[in-house]
Write an enzyme that holds these catalytic residues in place. Structure first.
Site, PDB file in Angstrom:
ATOM      1  N   ASP A  95       0.778  -1.245   0.000  1.00 54.62           N
ATOM      2  CA  ASP A  95       0.000   0.000   0.000  1.00 54.62           C
ATOM      3  C   ASP A  95       0.804   1.287   0.000  1.00 54.62           C
ATOM      4  OD1 ASP A  95      -2.580   1.219  -0.023  1.00 54.62           O
ATOM      5  OD2 ASP A  95      -2.344   1.707   2.088  1.00 54.62           O
ATOM      6  N   ARG A 106     -12.525  -6.070   5.394  1.00 55.39           N
ATOM      7  CA  ARG A 106     -11.072  -6.159   5.246  1.00 55.39           C
ATOM      8  C   ARG A 106     -10.440  -7.096   6.266  1.00 55.39           C
ATOM      9  NH1 ARG A 106      -8.297  -2.011   2.362  1.00 55.39           N
ATOM     10  NH2 ARG A 106      -9.708  -0.482   1.445  1.00 55.39           N
TER      11      ARG A 106
END
Length: 532
Positions: free
Chosen positions: A258, A324
């Site tokens: 990320d 998530r």
């Protein structure tokens, strides 16, 4: 009372945080799971995963993010994109939060942002919830026990979900607030249980600090070739475009999923873990990520599960489409031990095109790369932000506007300079729709995307024939092994080619209208790459 390992000269009292109940410093994962269960914060899942719900906030609240406007940052913050807060409002917010915190138990994790020690910052995370502390241990980098003995934080983040801000008193937009004060080296988060606010606050810090050192901070995943860290690739993209999925390639080594930096030494991960979307997670297509959902300590956010068997339902989005899991990087078998890589040989910009216009892959010139980087076109995927229930086309500059405190050209020029210096090849990859827009077309097949990326990364894509795209001017391959030829020409995938042409013309105009804001700040070659 205090518990855990901490520099005795750096307890919370030394930072002016007094009157708390028990304070737990740097608890490890088993103790944090135990505390979360004892506090009633979650449920124990299969394999020892911790299943939690974040309440009404199942995504970030970007409109509630504020930067304190002080003299030191007044001329360097991109104020059109970052809401202001007065120093007086911040001081009142902090004082009221500290009063609210008195008598309550808190969890402190002393962590690090950045795998490159020459660029890293120490970040102290003070959280009301034990599971937030566990999440932070996963997502940031964990110092050795010996390093904790002399640990001093460069910045501190205080997260208090039970506190509600007062917009008038605290100079903010609503009772939810994320406030960054660069002078006081302090970030305050209130009235949201969504754990992603923690990690994105650290990302925002690094996005502000690193450009002054000539480092390009990137909202991207990264990997490198097996046994060859020099052969690195980065994957820019907003949430839902496939950063985590596509970088977790079993044929390459994962650097991170990320947030990364690109310095004169190469690529380095900011984080120590991954935060993967789990809706529709397929054990065959994404076995490594799927396996983490039943590993000890993995945080499972907002997933429906069978109360008896504790089996997770990967297709039930009753709570949110933004379900998530958060886990440490070493839960991925092919993850890098150092989280470091060389200078990227390939720069991939991922977009989720809800219009169904863009091809599955296109090769970009350096000027086109800066153009598409500044444009940051994608579709916000359902659940990622509050109020988003279906894909919404958007332009998020640098593929991460909510986390960019400086003007976009700062990051665009850094990226362009590094691409030119190190000779990276740039690609635009569409993981969105084909055969029609959202609602009529279908999602791009992941097997085709993987095949195209493999060809790009191993260099074989450079040997195929390319055509010039009529709408955007970039190069598109005509035929690639293991990929249906029709997919490479999106116009051919539409049953009504006139409808495609109209849709493409509309998207071209949207790009041109959006990019007009950057024209005063860019060079002529990038202007030439602009369309319209």
């Amino acid at each position: 009372m205090t518990f855990g390992r901490v520099n005795p000269q750096f307890r919370l009292e030394e930072q002016g945080i007094t009157g708390l109940g028990n304070v737990y410093y740097n608890l490890l994962e088993p103790a944090l799971v135990e505390a979360a269960l004892k506090n009633g914060e979650g449920t124990l899942g299969k394999g020892g995963a911790l299943m939690v719900e974040t309440g009404k906030f199942t995504g970030r609240s970007p409109k509630d993010k504020h930067v304190v406007k002080t003299a030191s940052v007044a001329d360097s913050i991109w104020w059109e994109n970052n809401a202001t807060m007065s120093p007086e409002g911040f001081d009142a917010l902090y004082a009221d939060m500290l009063e609210h915190m008195k008598g309550r138990d808190y969890y402190v994790e002393d962590l690090v942002g950045g795998a490159d020690p020459t660029m890293a910052i120490n970040v102290r995370m003070v959280t009301e919830l034990a599971w937030h502390a566990l999440f932070n241990r996963h997502l940031l980098r964990r110092p050795t026990p010996e390093a904790l003995d002399g640990y001093l934080a460069d910045f501190t983040i205080v997260n208090c979900p039970s506190f509600k801000a007062d917009p008038q008193r605290h100079d903010c937009r609503s009772d939810t607030v994320i406030a960054l004060n660069f002078d006081r080296k302090l970030i305050l988060i209130a009235n949201t249980g969504y754990a992603g606010e923690n990690k994105k606050s650290v990302f925002t810090l690094l996005n502000y600090l690193l450009p002054e050192k000539g480092v390009m901070p990137m909202h991207c995943s990264a990997n490198h070739a097996i046994d060859n860290p020099v052969d690195a690739a980065v994957f820019f993209g907003l949430s839902g475009t496939g950063k985590t999925t596509l970088s977790a390639d079993p044929g390459r080594v994962l650097i991170g999923d990320d947030e990364h930096g690109w310095s004169d030494r190469g690529t380095f991960n900011f984080e120590g873990g991954c935060y993967a979307k789990t809706i529709g997670l397929d054990p065959d297509a994404e076995p490594e990520i799927y396996a983490t959902t039943s590993k000890f300590g993995t945080v499972i956010e907002n997933m429906v599960f069978d109360p008896y068997t504790r089996e997770l339902d990967f297709d039930d989005d009753t709570l949110t489409a933004n379900m998530r899991c958060a886990y440490p990087l070493h839960y991925i078998s092919n993850a890098s031990e150092t989280s470091l890589g060389g200078h990227p040989k390939n720069v991939i910009m991922l977009t989720c095109d809800a219009f169904g216009v863009l091809p599955p892959i296109a090769r970009l010139t350096p000027a086109q790369a800066m153009y598409h980087f500044l444009s940051g076109f994608t579709a916000k995927v359902a659940g990622t932000e509050r109020g988003v229930t279906e894909p919404q086309p958007t332009f998020s500059t640098c593929f991460g506007a909510p986390f960019m405190p400086r003007r976009p050209e700062v990051y665009g020029n850094l990226l362009r300079e590094k691409i030119a210096r190190h000779g990276a090849t740039c690609w635009l990859v569409n993981t969105g729709w084909t055969g029609g827009a959202y609602g009529t077309g279908s999602r791009m097949p992941i097997k085709a995307t993987r095949a195209l990326l493999t060809a790009a990364l191993d260099g074989s894509l450079n040997d195929v024939e390319f055509r010039k795209d009529d709408n955007f001017g970039f190069d598109v391959p005509v035929a690639v092994p293991d990929v249906a030829e029709v997919l490479l020409d999106p116009r051919r995938t539409w049953p009504d080619t006139d409808a495609y042409d109209a849709q493409a013309a509309m998207l071209v105009k949207m790009f041109a209208d959006n990019f007009a804001q950057y024209l005063p700040y860019i060079d002529d070659d990038v202007k030439a790459a602009a369309i319209g």
